[in-house]
Design a protein around this motif. Structure first.
Motif, PDB file in Angstrom:
ATOM      1  N   TYR A 245      -1.682  -1.886 -11.417  1.00 24.64           N
ATOM      2  CA  TYR A 245      -1.227  -2.674 -10.395  1.00 24.64           C
ATOM      3  C   TYR A 245      -1.083  -1.640  -9.339  1.00 24.64           C
ATOM      4  O   TYR A 245      -0.763  -0.414  -9.522  1.00 24.64           O
ATOM      5  CB  TYR A 245       0.277  -3.052 -10.974  1.00 24.64           C
ATOM      6  CG  TYR A 245       0.806  -4.199  -9.770  1.00 24.64           C
ATOM      7  CD1 TYR A 245       0.264  -5.507  -9.774  1.00 24.64           C
ATOM      8  CD2 TYR A 245       1.817  -3.774  -9.193  1.00 24.64           C
ATOM      9  CE1 TYR A 245       0.872  -6.168  -8.580  1.00 24.64           C
ATOM     10  CE2 TYR A 245       2.294  -4.559  -8.071  1.00 24.64           C
ATOM     11  CZ  TYR A 245       1.794  -5.740  -7.770  1.00 24.64           C
ATOM     12  OH  TYR A 245       2.183  -6.523  -7.057  1.00 24.64           O
ATOM     13  N   GLU A 272      -0.977  -8.593 -12.899  1.00 22.74           N
ATOM     14  CA  GLU A 272       0.206  -9.318 -11.918  1.00 22.74           C
ATOM     15  C   GLU A 272       1.262  -8.258 -11.793  1.00 22.74           C
ATOM     16  O   GLU A 272       1.995  -8.442 -10.654  1.00 22.74           O
ATOM     17  CB  GLU A 272       0.424 -10.533 -12.370  1.00 22.74           C
ATOM     18  CG  GLU A 272       1.163 -10.637 -13.759  1.00 22.74           C
ATOM     19  CD  GLU A 272       0.433 -10.769 -14.908  1.00 22.74           C
ATOM     20  OE1 GLU A 272      -1.027 -10.533 -14.702  1.00 22.74           O
ATOM     21  OE2 GLU A 272       0.601 -11.374 -15.859  1.00 22.74           O
TER      22      GLU A 272
ATOM     23  N   ASP D  97       3.142 -11.986   0.012  1.00 25.29           N
ATOM     24  CA  ASP D  97       2.292 -12.805  -1.012  1.00 25.29           C
ATOM     25  C   ASP D  97       2.284 -12.267  -2.319  1.00 25.29           C
ATOM     26  O   ASP D  97       2.289 -12.614  -3.436  1.00 25.29           O
ATOM     27  CB  ASP D  97       0.970 -13.013  -0.549  1.00 25.29           C
ATOM     28  CG  ASP D  97       0.164 -12.184   0.225  1.00 25.29           C
ATOM     29  OD1 ASP D  97       0.767 -11.270   0.770  1.00 25.29           O
ATOM     30  OD2 ASP D  97      -1.154 -11.869   0.196  1.00 25.29           O
ATOM     31  N   GLY D  98       2.034 -10.866  -2.308  1.00 23.46           N
ATOM     32  CA  GLY D  98       2.062 -10.123  -3.621  1.00 23.46           C
ATOM     33  C   GLY D  98       3.311  -9.970  -4.140  1.00 23.46           C
ATOM     34  O   GLY D  98       3.378 -10.254  -5.355  1.00 23.46           O
ATOM     35  N   SER D 102       2.462 -12.120  -7.228  1.00 22.43           N
ATOM     36  CA  SER D 102       2.018 -11.416  -8.092  1.00 22.43           C
ATOM     37  C   SER D 102       3.476 -10.826  -9.030  1.00 22.43           C
ATOM     38  O   SER D 102       3.785 -11.430  -9.957  1.00 22.43           O
ATOM     39  CB  SER D 102       1.430 -10.267  -7.462  1.00 22.43           C
ATOM     40  OG  SER D 102       0.719  -9.745  -8.459  1.00 22.43           O
ATOM     41  N   ASP D 124       2.638 -14.831   4.129  1.00 30.52           N
ATOM     42  CA  ASP D 124       1.185 -14.712   3.433  1.00 30.52           C
ATOM     43  C   ASP D 124       0.188 -14.244   4.325  1.00 30.52           C
ATOM     44  O   ASP D 124      -0.459 -15.037   5.223  1.00 30.52           O
ATOM     45  CB  ASP D 124       0.997 -16.097   3.155  1.00 30.52           C
ATOM     46  CG  ASP D 124      -0.397 -16.263   2.245  1.00 30.52           C
ATOM     47  OD1 ASP D 124      -0.608 -15.453   1.906  1.00 30.52           O
ATOM     48  OD2 ASP D 124      -0.779 -17.165   1.978  1.00 30.52           O
ATOM     49  N   TYR D 128      -2.669  -7.483   0.024  1.00 29.33           N
ATOM     50  CA  TYR D 128      -1.501  -6.157  -0.010  1.00 29.33           C
ATOM     51  C   TYR D 128      -1.728  -5.579   1.172  1.00 29.33           C
ATOM     52  O   TYR D 128      -2.590  -4.623   1.200  1.00 29.33           O
ATOM     53  CB  TYR D 128      -1.761  -5.309  -1.403  1.00 29.33           C
ATOM     54  CG  TYR D 128      -1.259  -6.100  -2.600  1.00 29.33           C
ATOM     55  CD1 TYR D 128      -1.059  -7.511  -2.692  1.00 29.33           C
ATOM     56  CD2 TYR D 128      -1.133  -5.378  -3.644  1.00 29.33           C
ATOM     57  CE1 TYR D 128      -0.573  -8.125  -3.892  1.00 29.33           C
ATOM     58  CE2 TYR D 128      -0.857  -5.891  -4.900  1.00 29.33           C
ATOM     59  CZ  TYR D 128      -0.405  -7.470  -5.014  1.00 29.33           C
ATOM     60  OH  TYR D 128      -0.135  -7.758  -6.124  1.00 29.33           O
ATOM     61  N   SER D 136      -4.690  -9.914  -3.462  1.00 31.25           N
ATOM     62  CA  SER D 136      -3.520 -10.577  -3.742  1.00 31.25           C
ATOM     63  C   SER D 136      -3.694 -11.951  -4.317  1.00 31.25           C
ATOM     64  O   SER D 136      -4.823 -12.429  -4.124  1.00 31.25           O
ATOM     65  CB  SER D 136      -2.667 -10.659  -2.374  1.00 31.25           C
ATOM     66  OG  SER D 136      -2.505 -11.905  -1.876  1.00 31.25           O
ATOM     67  N   THR D 139      -5.396 -14.092  -1.936  1.00 32.25           N
ATOM     68  CA  THR D 139      -6.693 -13.714  -1.192  1.00 32.25           C
ATOM     69  C   THR D 139      -7.685 -14.864  -1.385  1.00 32.25           C
ATOM     70  O   THR D 139      -7.810 -15.092  -2.453  1.00 32.25           O
ATOM     71  CB  THR D 139      -6.948 -12.218  -1.927  1.00 32.25           C
ATOM     72  OG1 THR D 139      -6.129 -11.363  -1.650  1.00 32.25           O
ATOM     73  CG2 THR D 139      -8.469 -11.681  -1.435  1.00 32.25           C
TER      74      THR D 139
END
Ligand SMILES: Cc1ncc(C[n+]2csc(CCOP(=O)(O)OP(=O)(O)O)c2C)c(N)n1
Ligand SMILES: Cc1ncc(C[n+]2csc(CCOP(=O)(O)OP(=O)(O)O)c2C)c(N)n1
Ligand code: SF4
Ligand code: SF4
Ligand SMILES: [Mg+2]
Ligand SMILES: [Mg+2]
Lengths: 600, 299, 600, 299
Positions: A245, A272, D97-98, D102, D124, D128, D136, D139
């Motif tokens: 990551y 993630e 967004d990440g 994520s 957003d 990244y 991300s 993406t």
């Protein structure tokens, strides 16, 4: 008139986004290709492109060039070129300059900051720097305007090339190579700016420098940074799965592998989060495919629980931790060596594992091989500890011999010796005796984080739990017994022993040389494997009157550094504080030298 | 060279003796998955059963396949690693409602959205079993638990809608006590390429006996379709059966309103799995000579 | 004929789900209310109700009763009642019995396991136990059938009551109290079974026991386990927010608070995981409301990153870690003391924090007060280390004085002294100087995990980073200087010093008493605050010929325990391995005594 | 006692000078939120701006309110703690967004599903930013990034659908360069009781300049309704405007198909927030005398 200098450090400092790194890269190539050793530290803001003309936008390259091999960034810069006064002011704060050194200051912004310029120049002079101010010529200014503000870096590159007596056309050739994707028109504009800078430097700069070429052949040399070296080492070590990551400064390992791995049959999985990344790595190794994950401090904290599972379930696993400034988010683009305990003891419960540190770019290349060897032999996690400065600094080195490791038993003794370890015994006792990979008939292996007996059955009895602890700890003992003495730099007896690990090695080595030149005798002991510790340390320490550690870690009176705590407990020797500075900047050989003088 | 393939029988699939409470639905699920393996002659050696922590998490110990009893909420990361490097293996995942939707939510989210190839069974007893009776994300409003002594205050998460919202490619719900429907559903899940999300109503007589009224079936609605799974009117004689085409996403969303009283395949579509795409990307990359690994870094 | 005994330990072992805990609870009440001290350890399977008649279903209560105060579970059981032979066989494996002790074995299952019964009885005899077999009377068997198999525990309770010479009607009264929600009919059935057991015992058991009553008044006494004590302490300490995620053995803190907190204005938040739980706790403290989170090993691993943030952002925070057997999922219902380093050093980066351990139920009650005092003074995280055995074992104790703490400065010196610490200075330097809570006008405080200067601005300069490290470490120095000597049990000089912390204290104290009775002189040093360490340790250690640690942790030759590593580094004294057993079972005073004899 | 309330002006809301790249959409968002605070006279002292890590995460340093720049993906846990104990505060959350989808997916999932009262802005930029150009979860397929040198292989997660699947009570999308629409949307979000999930299209000229075609507007669809936010036809003259009632869940699901090209309020409903329910539960509990805390444990 050129001054001849065997070694010199200089820097090019611009606003982020203006291309200082690019110009630096071309310069390094020029030096290296023409037969000089170089070592470079990029200065990177923690933000991306902060507003220009602020202290936060400081970006650039610190470059050390020498006729002889280099092991570290050195102490201070002899020459510094600044795009404007704010950057000069900011950089003065780090006290990284050589007194009597040269500052080249672009005066383009003087119109809007007359007083500030005057004040900063004054300040620089007051600390003993010579300030040479300059202005770009009108043609260059005009072209830069045409290029939407780009191209200044070419001017500075030109100046540097001239000051270091690089043949003008030679560097121009490199520019052409690097910018081969640019249109002919744009390329020419860049080259014109470069040429103007070259010319100008010779007018404004009273002095030029000539760094003699090495006598060694540089034909087989390569230019490599720590993280790229690690990435390539991973491929060469036969690892075929990377899960990670993004996190600074580990991300570039992932970037390199994303590009290179598929061509060698390897796969890069962007998970993630760090928890999932280490989980996928363990899943891959469980399924029989050697795997690795890389991260930095905050990610290490997140991976702890899974590392414990790998330990308990006896799944080989390799975790790279590129240390950065902490605690918490801390200083993502600064260096520190403060994750040792978190790496070795951070997992809850009694969870013994091995930690290997790297001292330089070469180590970075071979550490994946050794980590794979140890983790597959032990079926226990191995942590690789790099640090920011090792990860980002570039170096010229001889082309490294490849191993193309497939079976771990084919690893060479030489490579093991580089990490001060001998071959491990053929069989090492495991908690669980059936360790087949999925797909093998009739050996269906089920693993768990619960305590089990040898057949893998979940049991909570007193004896079985103690047995598991015993076996897991005995694995570490096996490693411990295989450890040879850490590298001793200098004489094996004396008044003062400096103990170091990781990136401090190069700095300490240079400091010792400097001390020797001044007639001071001092030795160093450098650790690669930092946990477990080898058995002969007391013997080594006893031969010195004083033993201290040198680290980019925090320590003070009554509070030994983490590494020192281990050494003290192990040997009961009163290991002192050599240097334990955690400023985010790498150690300087001169600071170490000064400390040596304090101590002897 | 041909490897002799052994006939798989129920008894081959037994490992340790289970340690669940009497009447626990996990027993039924264990048997159901074994039945599927026998029916479809899935080889134990090529099967990996991955689980998190919970009563449900113990299943790998009891199934004579390869197995990985991981940590709480983290079955998907391990499964992802396995699925990426070993496409030859069948991956079953067992995870509780807490394991899935509380601590493991992020991994489940990414497993679904990346469409990692595996059969994911969410054992939904609407309670934390192994830690003794705490509220879970699927606990019904008002239930008294050790952490909600005044009754749970939250609306439960709708796992089907959650999966649909993430673009899942296979979304189904079944109940472990409906033997036929369970096996049929898991079989459909196994035959699907990608992440097969199967919500399983699971009895926990110990802590949440009222969660599922398995003795009656008038509350059950089956989604029935030739491309789905047939309603199990033998197991649930009073159930309603509605037609629903698994390719109809909006219909699926609309039916999901009545979850958890709806069993069947809500949605299914074909889509490349992340692991397939990743392997293809690697395979399609022209290979380089490993002995020239560092040549590109020459000065 | 009753044998008089001042102290005795017995156990009641049944299949999980059959009510052994319940019967045990009633017995304890009976003993305690009638003026005996009790200490009880529940034996709990890691599964819920595993199939009956398997070794995994072993569940029960180990109960120690004495005329005098008790500090631990003791060594071995003098009397044990087993529901069937499989449980006896399983429990024999733990070697927790007194040689010559009594085993009462229900023969109900003999029909289906004749050989097994014979074999186990043989085995028990062969290790020196007296086995008394018995059968329930027909009436009881019939009633139990009517009750769907429930009620056996009442029979055993009756037997125990008789064997310990409890007045039959007195215990029956307690049964009525405990089962007040049962229908009259069911209650009567249970009482009949109880009465039959009572009768039967007097027939089958050759011996009964009388444990003399204490002379102390027990009227104000309370019965409390470690985790409930902690929960109540949290309320009394003025904490008003708890965020947690269920995990054995920490969950019961959350269960107690879920019930009790709202009546005192406190709130319990069940988060989606441990990361979120510690985050919400920090959020609450940031917003000005004292807060706490509790967890066990795996949860601690997950919380590490957030703990680092609290440290860097200077948010007070309290993390309770109830240690269980590790590594990984390990042994959720067994005891260990192996999370010390993970607690103190587990966070990446240099992240100094305080760790306080608890030695008994009383400590559990007051540790939240002290933790709150320290964390709010320092604005650095405080970890509370309990362990499984402390968390689950019940004890009779005098009613504890309440503090009803609001302002931390109102904490009493006595309570601080219990944890061997003095009042901290009025002002302690912070990295960031503005520390107002939201809602205060014109003091808008912004906090971050990045490095900052005193005004909270993000900076990466060398000096500011070093400054932050200095200040954070100086906070720990402030604590260190406030630490008084850990409690010395026995003489302050001598041949042998046993060092302990956490739940080992009681066991060590009892072992020392036993040793003294045998004329052996030995002392102990018990730590409450385990990090940082106080300044006078070398002085203390020097007064003993030998110093060793006694812990439920792993250690062996060449591998000191974690606590020992700290002590060795701190004092350079060759601290040895006293006992470092990690079997999952609590230490026994007799094992410690045996070890003392080895060592002197 | 009355406390004098100061008039809030734009300049009062400035803290440190921002360090974003030129042209970064985060500047616009910062100004937009300040405008809202001035418009509605929100008191800085009663406002807490919580963020994760990322370029977006820096916003609290630049806003003169209370602020907590937390760690990557963990803004919701901190916000939850603040919201639970301090209902008097306005909580704004900034997350990339990440950061959101994520690493922070599980907390976002639970923030939405528990309906924690706060305004959550997902910045957003489909990349990244702070870690320099990695893929991300949002993406777009095919984009070349540092971790997808061959182009991203995955379909992006649809954040609106994700939120709808979780039973969100306020789901909206807007773009930072549409000044009016942005402020209107954030205002509606602020006035909503519960978790207001606002997806914000945010420009990242540095690493993902093509993500949002802010110079054209023909790709934009506004959801317009009297109970929603008016389409910004001044800011986006070529946009299509469709009527959509924010109370229509199935319509919202159906419109979400075209995300991220749809701006407006997809869905809104009234529902008690977790923090309100929790506080009510505490308030409704009869209080006990703290000096008798241990009396219940007497023998
Ligand atoms: C990191 C971590 N946190 C908490 C736990 C404790 N724990 C074990 S199982 C479980 C939840 C069980 O509930 P569920 O997932 O619904 O599974 P079930 O037991 O109901 O099958 C918890 C909280 C753990 N083992 N690890
Ligand atoms: C635990 C952890 N993992 C990774 C990182 C590195 N990191 C910082 S920001 C970021 C992602 C940024 O992307 P996004 O959330 O989209 O925010 P943006 O910068 O685009 O606003 C990452 C991976 C970190 N700080 N902490
Ligand atoms: S507690 Fe519930 S889920 Fe767990 S084994 Fe028992 S019945 Fe099954
Ligand atoms: S990298 Fe992108 S998101 Fe980050 S500051 Fe620059 S433009 Fe903004
Ligand atoms: Mg469950
Ligand atoms: Mg982003």
């Amino acid at each position: 008139m050129a001054t001849q200098k065997e070694i010199m450090r200089f820097e090019l400092i611009m606003d982020a986004g203006n291309g200082a790194q690019k110009a630096g890269d071309i310069l390094i190539k020029a030096f290296a290709k023409s037969g000089r050793f170089v070592f470079i530290e990029p200065l990177i803001p923690a933000e991306i492109s902060p507003p220009k003309r602020t202290p936060h936008s400081m970006s650039g390259a610190v470059i050390r060039v020498s006729t002889n091999e280099l092991s570290n960034m050195g102490s201070t810069s002899d020459l510094m070129l600044f795009e404007h006064e704010i950057l000069l002011e900011r950089r003065l704060k780090d006290s990284d300059y050589t007194i009597g050194g040269l500052v080249l200051l672009d005066m383009a912004d003087e119109r809007r900051a007359k007083d500030a310029y005057a004040a900063v120049i004054e300040e620089a002079k007051s600390v003993g720097l010579k300030v040479i101010s300059f202005n770009m010529d009108d043609e260059s200014v005009a072209i830069i305007k045409e290029l939407n503000g780009n191209g200044k870096n070419m001017y500075y590159l030109g100046m540097m090339a001239a000051i270091y007596e690089m043949p003008e056309e030679y560097v121009a050739g490199l520019i052409r190579q690097v910018f081969k994707k640019l249109s002919e028109e744009k390329l020419n504009k860049n080259l014109t700016i470069y040429a103007n800078g070259y010319k100008n430097a010779l007018e404004v700069c009273p002095e030029t420098f000539d760094i003699p070429k090495t006598e060694k052949s540089m034909t087989d040399s390569i230019l490599l940074d720590g993280n790229t070296s690690l990435a390539m080492g991973i491929i060469d070590a036969g690892i075929r799965f990377y899960a990670g990551y993004p996190i600074t400064p580990a991300s570039s390992i992932m970037h390199s592998l994303s590009k290179a791995f598929p061509a060698y049959g390897g796969m890069v999985h962007q998970a993630e989060d760090e928890i999932s990344a280490v989980g996928a790595m363990i899943g891959s190794y469980y399924a029989g495919v050697p795997a690795v994950t890389a991260t930095s401090g905050p990610g290490l904290s997140l991976k702890q629980e899974f590392i414990g599972l790998a330990n308990s379930a006896e799944i080989p696993s390799i975790i790279i931790n590129v240390q950065r400034g902490g605690p918490s988010t801390g200083l993502p683009t600064r260096t520190e060596q403060t994750d040792l305990f978190a790496s070795v003891f951070g997992t809850h419960g009694e969870s013994p594992k091995v930690a290997i540190s790297v001292s330089n770019v070469e180590d970075c290349f071979y550490v994946p091989h050794v980590a794979r060897y140890i983790t597959e032999k032990l079926r226990a996690p191995v942590i690789i500890l790099s640090d920011y400065i090792t990860s980002v600094s570039y170096k010229v080195l001889e082309k490294l011999p490849l191993l193309e490791l497939d079976d771990i038993n084919d690893i060479s003794d030489d490579i093991l010796a580089r990490f001060n370890i001998k071959r491990l015994p053929d069989t090492i006792e495991m908690v669980k005796d059936n360790q087949a990979n999925p797909g093998v008939p009739d050996k269906m292996r089920r693993v768990t984080g619960l305590n089990t007996d040898a057949s893998g059955n979940v049991v909570y009895s007193s004896e079985s739990n103690q047995r598991s602890h015993d076996i897991r700890n005995e694995k570490l003992e096996v490693v411990r017994r295989a450890l040879t003495s850490p590298e001793i730099i200098g004489a094996p007896t004396g008044d003062l022993l400096l103990v170091c690990w990781g990136s401090s090695r190069g700095v300490v080595e240079e400091a010792i040389n400097l001390a020797n030149q001044e007639g001071i005798k001092v030795s160093a002991l450098n650790f690669k494997i930092v946990y477990p510790l080898p058995t002969m340390l007391s013997e080594i320490f006893k031969k010195f009157k004083k033993v201290v550690t040198i680290e980019v870690a925090f320590g003070k009176e009554n509070k030994p550094t983490e590494f020192s705590t281990l050494l003290r407990s192990e040997t009961l020797v009163d290991i002192g504080l050599g240097l334990a500075q955690a400023t985010g900047r790498p150690l300087k050989p001169k600071s170490v030298l000064a400390r040596i003088k304090d101590l002897v | 060279m041909t490897t002799e393939v052994k006939q798989v029988k129920m008894k081959d699939l037994k490992a340790l003796d289970p340690r669940w409470c009497t009447g626990c639905g996990d027993y039924t699920m264990l048997v159901g998955v074994r039945k599927l393996m026998v029916k479809d002659q899935m080889q134990p050696k090529d099967t990996v059963y991955v689980s998190g922590i919970g009563c449900s998490g113990r299943i790998p110990h009891y199934m004579n396949t390869y197995g990985f009893h991981t940590i709480h909420g983290r079955s998907v990361p391990i499964s992802t690693g396995v699925a990426l490097v070993r496409p030859d293996l069948n991956v079953f995942v067992a995870s509780g409602d807490g394991d899935s939707l509380s601590i493991g939510g992020n991994h489940l989210l990414h497993g679904i959205s990346k469409n990692i190839h595996c059969v994911y069974m969410m054992h939904d007893n609407q309670i934390y079993g192994l830690t003794k009776n705490q509220t879970s994300p699927t606990t019904r409003k008002g239930l008294v638990t050790a952490t909600s002594p005044g009754g749970s205050i939250m609306d439960p998460i709708n796992p089907i809608r959650f999966a649909l919202g993430l673009g899942a490619t296979f979304v189904a719900s079944t109940a472990e006590w409906l033997g036929q429907h369970f096996v049929d559903t898991i079989e459909a899940a196994k035959n699907h390429k990608g992440f097969s999300f199967v919500h399983v109503a699971q009895r926990c007589p110990k802590f949440n006996p009222a969660a599922w009224d398995f003795q009656n079936s008038d509350w059950i609605n089956f989604l029935d379709h030739e491309n789905g799974v047939a309603g199990d009117t033998k197991g649930a004689p009073d159930a309603k059966v509605v037609k629903h085409d698994p390719s109809d996403l909006e219909g699926a969303f609309s039916h999901s309103e009545n979850v958890p009283n709806v069993f069947g395949i809500f949605y299914q579509k074909e889509k490349a799995s992340y692991d397939d795409l990743m392997r293809q990307a690697v395979e399609n990359t022209p290979k380089k000579d490993p002995s020239k690994l560092l040549d590109g870094f020459a000065l």
